[in-house]
Design an enzyme around this catalytic site. Sequence first.
Site, PDB file in Angstrom:
ATOM      1  N   GLU A 138     -10.974 -26.511   3.123  1.00 17.44           N
ATOM      2  CA  GLU A 138     -11.706 -25.501   2.605  1.00 17.44           C
ATOM      3  C   GLU A 138     -11.015 -24.734   1.430  1.00 17.44           C
ATOM      4  OE1 GLU A 138     -14.817 -22.071   3.788  1.00 17.44           O
ATOM      5  OE2 GLU A 138     -13.669 -23.093   5.146  1.00 17.44           O
ATOM      6  N   HIS A 183      -8.957 -15.410   0.771  1.00 20.39           N
ATOM      7  CA  HIS A 183     -10.015 -15.018   1.421  1.00 20.39           C
ATOM      8  C   HIS A 183     -10.587 -13.658   0.979  1.00 20.39           C
ATOM      9  CE1 HIS A 183     -11.748 -14.460   5.837  1.00 20.39           C
ATOM     10  NE2 HIS A 183     -12.782 -14.919   4.845  1.00 20.39           N
ATOM     11  N   GLU A 197     -15.667 -23.273  -2.082  1.00 23.81           N
ATOM     12  CA  GLU A 197     -16.617 -22.098  -1.962  1.00 23.81           C
ATOM     13  C   GLU A 197     -16.496 -21.197  -3.397  1.00 23.81           C
ATOM     14  OE1 GLU A 197     -16.872 -17.966   0.615  1.00 23.81           O
ATOM     15  OE2 GLU A 197     -16.361 -19.949   1.752  1.00 23.81           O
TER      16      GLU A 197
END
Length: 604
Positions: free
Chosen positions: A200, A215, A249
Amino acid sequence: MENKWFLLMVRDDFKGGKITLEKALKLLEKLDIRCNTIHVKYIFKDNDRLQQGRITIEEFRTIYRIITYREEIVEIFNTYSENRKILLEKNLVQFLMREQYTLDFSESIASEIIQKYEPIEEVKQAHQMSFEGFRRYMDSSECLIFNNEYGHVYQDMTHPLTDYFISSSHNTYLISDQLWGPSDLWGYVSALVKGCRCLEIDCWDGSQNEPVVYHGYTFTSKLLFKTVIQAIHKYAFLASEYPVVLSLENHCSPSQQEVMADSLLATFGDALLSYTLDNFSDRLPSPEVEEYEEEEEVEQEEDGSGATEPEPVGDFRDDLEKEEQSKRVIRIPLFRKKKIKISMALSDLVIYTKVEKFKSFHHSNLYQQFNESNSIGESQARKLTKLAAREFILHTRKFITRVYPKAIRADSSNFNPQEFWNVGCQMVALNFQTPGLPMDLQNGKFLDNGCSGYVLKPRFLRDKKTKFNPHKVPIDGNPLTLTIRLISGIQLPPSYQNKADTLVIVEIFGVPNDQMKQQSRVIKKNAFNPRWNETFTFVIQVPELALIRFVAENQGFIAGNEFLGQYTLPVLCMNRGYRRVPLFSKLGESLEPASLFIYVWYIR
């Protein structure tokens, strides 16, 4: 005979008189004796009669015997030796067939074992085996519990990607917690060398028009997107040659998405797929596609913070140079995000999959396309496994489904992945940086099929007419009765002054009805060579999904038991017979020579 051999091997080391602990350790290494240094220190001290830190040749022989002479191995040897001194080749054949369940067997195999493990030349030349040779064989990798037949890729790799469990990580860039910890390239490198096939990458706008990975909305540090891609390119295929799925993402602006696309193209070059494969216009390809071509998949999820978490868009293969292999095409899986304008350059890299937010099984069955996948948070997925397990299985038979940890796991803790494998979820994403039971199960499951990161799902999770429900005993199942005789421990990790009160827990993980564990009695003040001689029996209804975990502990009454080591593997990957269970630390590091000695027997 063995005494003569021993003296010939060590006498030169004692020409100068007594030897120190350091020299004793080197001499044990010269004799190919694997030892735990702490254990040896205690044994050395106990046998240094003058307590001068130096020992005689006789004292060293005592130490050698303490380390190598295991009563349980002597008992097995004497059972098959006609004179309790030597095994004839025919005796070794009998042992291998009766006890080790060696089916494809010829006397040449016994001869090879003798040639490989017998250290006494005259015994070897006579095609015989001494106790010293037999002990070395029993302590070798050939007698480990994991069956080497499953240590290479043996499964059919031509099924569509939906038919495989795929080793997957969550927020791979993090190496600590989810809020304050550092982002580090080591997160990707360590996951890849463990065989992880789905990584990811959370992408955000960075300064100077350089996208960064971190993050979002936390205090975690940042990495440049391009350096992450370069690290992945370098390490992607060291552990497995099969496709790697990149979950991008995407939180970037269109201009920085252009930079992302340029970085992907510049790093992977021609290996990056940017067109639809002729043979896969209406179906997902397999991990092994014709001409080594691969495809992509996408999913989408809510991350609990109001932001949408993108889904995997594809998988890729590197053009890693290997002898006599043709160039392999990489597919980059991208996660796309709703409510963000997607640049054409990045969108063009999404070939096979599109974002599809999971609404319901009924909705997916009516409207979801073969190239659309879902990403579901653990809480919602757990509720679905309990309330609609069969529908969940029918869903994962058709669509790639990813399950990810809930947002409140700020400490990067993990859930038990078994409950989601039970319903066929392909990508059960864990925080690889966090040791513990979930990662033990993850590492154990993907030992299968050559640690390739792809494990073919059982037929009942692939069959469109399946009636399988993990919460019910299968009507047409093929249960397995497993018997484990826990015999002894071998140099378990020492606790205080080598006086651990040792016990072993044997636990089965699988469908709910197969979840069970049994515990041995406690052996007081002995971590070096505890003897249990206890038998445990398990009836496993769905062995195809079952894992077995061995845990050694030091009993503690105040702070609880102390973890000493563990080993986990698929039940159907076990060898039968007398086997050694290697132990690993909490961090997944080998604790050799620490191991358990067991006897395995099962019938179906």
